[in-house]
Motif scaffolding. Structure first.
Motif, PDB file in Angstrom:
ATOM      1  N   THR A  59       0.739  -1.163   0.104  1.00 57.35           N
ATOM      2  CA  THR A  59      -0.025   0.145  -0.094  1.00 57.35           C
ATOM      3  C   THR A  59       0.857   1.169   0.095  1.00 57.35           C
ATOM      4  O   THR A  59       0.529   2.238  -0.671  1.00 57.35           O
ATOM      5  CB  THR A  59      -1.025   0.047   1.250  1.00 57.35           C
ATOM      6  N   ILE A  60       1.904   1.228   0.913  1.00 58.82           N
ATOM      7  CA  ILE A  60       2.790   2.412   0.766  1.00 58.82           C
ATOM      8  C   ILE A  60       3.660   2.513  -0.661  1.00 58.82           C
ATOM      9  O   ILE A  60       3.395   3.463  -1.113  1.00 58.82           O
ATOM     10  CB  ILE A  60       4.050   2.215   1.923  1.00 58.82           C
ATOM     11  N   ALA A  61       4.081   1.530  -1.061  1.00 59.51           N
ATOM     12  CA  ALA A  61       4.694   1.688  -2.440  1.00 59.51           C
ATOM     13  C   ALA A  61       3.759   1.974  -3.414  1.00 59.51           C
ATOM     14  O   ALA A  61       4.018   2.897  -4.357  1.00 59.51           O
ATOM     15  CB  ALA A  61       5.109   0.083  -2.865  1.00 59.51           C
ATOM     16  N   ASN A  62       2.484   1.468  -3.614  1.00 58.05           N
ATOM     17  CA  ASN A  62       1.588   1.951  -4.562  1.00 58.05           C
ATOM     18  C   ASN A  62       1.257   3.370  -4.414  1.00 58.05           C
ATOM     19  O   ASN A  62       0.841   4.044  -5.356  1.00 58.05           O
ATOM     20  CB  ASN A  62       0.079   1.087  -4.288  1.00 58.05           C
ATOM     21  N   ALA A  63       1.129   3.772  -3.174  1.00 60.69           N
ATOM     22  CA  ALA A  63       0.981   5.329  -2.649  1.00 60.69           C
ATOM     23  C   ALA A  63       1.896   6.279  -3.405  1.00 60.69           C
ATOM     24  O   ALA A  63       1.757   7.371  -3.753  1.00 60.69           O
ATOM     25  CB  ALA A  63       0.579   5.724  -1.218  1.00 60.69           C
ATOM     26  N   MET A  64       3.380   5.607  -3.159  1.00 62.01           N
ATOM     27  CA  MET A  64       4.399   6.283  -3.644  1.00 62.01           C
ATOM     28  C   MET A  64       4.068   6.400  -5.339  1.00 62.01           C
ATOM     29  O   MET A  64       4.343   7.576  -5.837  1.00 62.01           O
ATOM     30  CB  MET A  64       5.529   5.559  -3.612  1.00 62.01           C
ATOM     31  N   LEU A  65       3.922   5.314  -5.825  1.00 59.97           N
ATOM     32  CA  LEU A  65       3.615   5.326  -7.383  1.00 59.97           C
ATOM     33  C   LEU A  65       2.568   6.511  -7.698  1.00 59.97           C
ATOM     34  O   LEU A  65       2.769   7.314  -8.693  1.00 59.97           O
ATOM     35  CB  LEU A  65       3.096   4.105  -7.957  1.00 59.97           C
ATOM     36  N   LEU A  66       1.697   6.523  -6.945  1.00 52.90           N
ATOM     37  CA  LEU A  66       0.332   7.441  -7.400  1.00 52.90           C
ATOM     38  C   LEU A  66       0.749   8.855  -7.062  1.00 52.90           C
ATOM     39  O   LEU A  66       0.879   9.676  -7.854  1.00 52.90           O
ATOM     40  CB  LEU A  66      -0.864   7.151  -6.253  1.00 52.90           C
ATOM     41  N   GLY A  67       1.483   9.192  -6.098  1.00 48.12           N
ATOM     42  CA  GLY A  67       2.135  10.709  -5.677  1.00 48.12           C
ATOM     43  C   GLY A  67       3.253  10.966  -6.652  1.00 48.12           C
ATOM     44  O   GLY A  67       3.152  11.946  -7.124  1.00 48.12           O
ATOM     45  N   SER A  68       3.966   9.698  -7.118  1.00 50.11           N
ATOM     46  CA  SER A  68       4.761  10.399  -8.074  1.00 50.11           C
ATOM     47  C   SER A  68       4.337  10.806  -9.546  1.00 50.11           C
ATOM     48  O   SER A  68       4.804  11.600 -10.071  1.00 50.11           O
ATOM     49  CB  SER A  68       6.021   9.373  -8.212  1.00 50.11           C
TER      50      SER A  68
END
Length: 693
Positions: A197-206
């Motif tokens: 979830t943290i990694a996917n949120a990173m992808l979304l934010g980036s």
């Protein structure tokens, strides 16, 4: 590789909801095949039009009537032209240097223009006469196909994004992402999905930051580019929600407790890569870095779509009876397990080349290979070693997609050169694996069935394969003579799905018994086979392409951190350069997907190798062997992870608990390392003796 895969897949299928993801994926993959095939159809339609109507290229559009006058009076036109000649006493004309026109030249020019005008009217009338209803009907179809091609080319990037995101969400919901170990406990599950979830949120934010920085730049942003940004953002938002949903919905079948160190090994590899690259780009103030490098996938959208097609081909191959029928051919010889393992690995090289990468074939046919070897009496360690190796040798053979990608990215080499030398590399690795399998730790007597007994049974076993050969030949010949497309490394991605669909159709028509029994001739039917293949494909594409995309991002970290700058940009000795190249390439093979690693190597290591006097073809053959060694080497050992997925966690655990010498207890790891390690040393250094100074 993925925890509780069987249970999650079964519940997903029984609910009937799998078509919500696999049906769109199937349609997208079929559209890729259709768009690529339509260009071949269009070429043949142009040739057919020219054959039926000479000068058809002029008939593709309605002619425009000339605007000139074909009945122009030459004398009057000459007089009018001469009347425009400036007077001799005109001071302005003298100042501008105007000269008096020659009447003869004016007449010649007007007569030529009149002849051209009459020729234009004659051509216009001829085209009008040729535009029969038949021509117009044919032209309408041909122009429709041309528009379809244009639409397909312009939509490739959108198809790729939708396919990656759809399949990534499916892989998340079905818990199918690639990890070092399976999720077995609640702690494994919680740690894995929290970090996902943290990694996917990173992808979304980036992706959001990348979109905003693009809009804030001085250069104008096209509507197409803006739409691509929106697609990425929407996809990563859905992926984040999917991982959050999985985090909150803990399955009841997981064991309580757990070990934190083991839990971290259950985190998907793409998540680890995302956390590393996202943290690095955040620390250097380049938060849009992941989004930028993922956006680079669009530059090679056709390559990544071909990867998806090869995955689909591998999954459809898994639904057919081909692998079992091929094993039936060798069964009458009653080969010892070690020899049968060699035969399995060598035979698997051909479909490996046609399924694009080693991992895809392991997923497609690994279970059949393992079960057949076990049925023949092979110990678990040997069967696991052969299954992991089954996809390693064919990557150097035509028409492997990885070699095509190398030639596409590197103008210093061609596919013919790489595939030409690839045959010799295949012979070398096959010989080494045969020697290792038959000499090191051989535990069976080398006794074959008498030829008088085995040969008739072998011939009998070949008969069921003949219809498959005819189906394959029929599709290949249809493309060859109807579309003028031969089977090669460039056409294989669009031919192979058609071939496998034809095989599934044949099995549906000729082998379906209507029941679900375990009879050898029973077949679930075309729709169920295609659905099962696409169900597997969606999860595999999501796992592989997301891993591949994050491999590109890790490559960006290596590139931006200037790690390669710490090495000399050229070596005085090709031998010392090759020694360093071998180490770097094997390490890259351990931690990166093949296609992402090729992109990184092209941008960094390859230039150092060339500058150090290593021949480009030699360097890339070393790269291919080093990558395969990396896929078989701990700590990641991707091919072993895929083997564990297809044979089941229980079989691997049982193999690890077997007693014996150190080699016997770790044969599944050591045997491939010995064969591929010796092959890498020979491929890397022996050719240097012939050309290195």
């Amino acid at each position: 590789m993925s925890e509780n895969l069987t249970l999650s897949r079964v519940s997903f299928r029984r609910s009937g909801l799998e078509w919500f993801s696999s049906l769109p994926a199937c349609l997208l993959l079929l559209s890729v095949v259709l768009f690529s095939t339509s260009s071949d159809i269009h070429n043949q339609m142009l040739k057919g039009g020219e054959h039926l109507w000479s000068g058809y290229y002029k008939l593709r559009m309605d002619p425009v009537a000339p605007t000139c006058n074909p009945n122009r009076d030459v004398d009057a036109a000459v007089a009018a032209e001469l009347a425009q000649t400036p007077a001799e006493d005109d001071p302005m004309a003298a100042l501008l240097g105007a000269e008096e026109k020659d009447p003869a030249e004016v007449r010649v020019a007007i007569e030529r223009a009149l002849a051209d005008c009459r020729q234009a009217f004659q051509s216009y009338d001829q085209i009008q006469d040729q535009l029969t209803p038949g021509v117009k009907a044919y032209r309408a179809v041909e122009l429709f196909v041309a528009d379809l091609i244009a639409f397909g080319l312009s939509s490739q990037r959108y198809i790729l994004i939708i396919l990656v995101m759809l399949c990534a969400v499916t892989a998340t919901l079905t818990r199918h992402h690639i990890a070092m170990r399976a999720m077995e406990t609640r702690l494994d599950y919680t740690v894995s999905h929290t970090l996902q979830t943290i990694a996917n949120a990173m992808l979304l934010g980036s992706s959001v930051i990348f979109r905003q920085s693009t809009l804030g730049s001085e250069t104008s942003v096209s509507s197409e580019e803006l739409l691509l940004h929106n697609f990425w953002i929407t996809g990563f938002a859905c992926l984040t929600l999917a991982s959050l949903y999985r985090l909150l919905r803990v399955p009841e079948d997981l064991a309580a407790g757990g070990n934190l160190n083991k839990a971290f090994l259950a985190v998907p590899l793409y998540t680890v890569m995302c956390l590393i690259s996202g943290t690095y780009f955040g620390l250097i103030g380049h938060a849009s870095g992941i989004g930028i490098y993922l956006g680079k996938m669009m530059e090679l959208s056709d390559m990544f779509l071909n990867v998806a097609l090869y995955v689909w081909v591998g999954m459809m191959l898994k639904q057919t009876r081909l692998a079992t029928l091929v094993f039936n051919v060798f069964r009458p010889w009653r080969m010892p397990p070690e020899l049968l393992a060699v035969v399995a690995v060598l035979v698997a090289a051909i479909p490996t080349a046609y399924t694009g990468a080693s991992g895809i074939f392991v997923i497609a046919a690994g279970a059949v290979i393992y079960n057949e070897l076990r049925a023949a009496g092979a110990r678990r360690q040997l069967a696991l070693a052969a299954t992991a190796m089954s996809g390693s040798m064919g990557v150097v053979l035509r028409p492997c997609l990885l070699v095509v990608v190398i030639a596409y990215l590197n103008r210093e080499v061609t596919t013919d050169e790489l595939f030409g030398w690839g045959i010799w590399v295949f012979v070398l690795t096959a010989t080494l694996f045969t020697l290792v399998a038959l000499t090191v730790n051989r535990q069976s007597r080398f006794e074959l069935a008498p030829a008088s007994v085995a040969t008739p049974a072998m011939v009998q076993a070949l008969k069921p394969l003949l219809p498959y050969v005819l189906v394959i030949a029929g599709v290949v010949l249809l493309y060859r003579y109807a579309l003028d497309v031969g089977m090669d490394e460039f056409s294989a991605p669009r031919l192979l799905p058609v071939i496998l669909l034809a095989i599934l159709g044949y099995e549906h028509l000729c082998l379906k018994t209507g029941g679900q029994a375990d009879d050898a001739d029973s077949h679930p039917g075309l729709e169920r086979s295609l659905r099962g293949a696409t169900n597997d494909t969606t999860a595999e594409i999501g796992a592989l392409l997301l891993l591949l995309g994050l491999s590109v991002s890790i490559g960006g970290v290596i590139e931006r951190s200037h790690i390669m700058q710490s090495f000399p940009q050229a070596f005085d000795s090709a031998w010392s350069a090759m020694a360093l190249m071998v180490v770097i390439l094997v390490v890259l093979g351990m931690i990166m997907d093949a296609f992402g690693a090729v992109i990184l190597v092209t941008a960094t290591v390859a230039t150092i190798a060339y500058a150090s006097g290593i021949h480009p073809v030699h360097f890339w053959m070393v790269t291919l062997v080093a990558f395969e060694l990396g896929y078989l080497s701990p700590p990641v050992a991707l091919n072993h992870l895929l083997t564990r997925q297809v044979v089941g966690e229980a079989e691997v655990t049982a193999a690890q608990q077997e007693s014996g010498t150190f080699y016997q207890r770790h044969e599944r790891i050591i045997m491939p390392l010995i064969a591929m390690g010796i092959a890498l040393v020979l491929v890397a250094f022996v050719p240097l003796a012939f050309y290195a100074t």
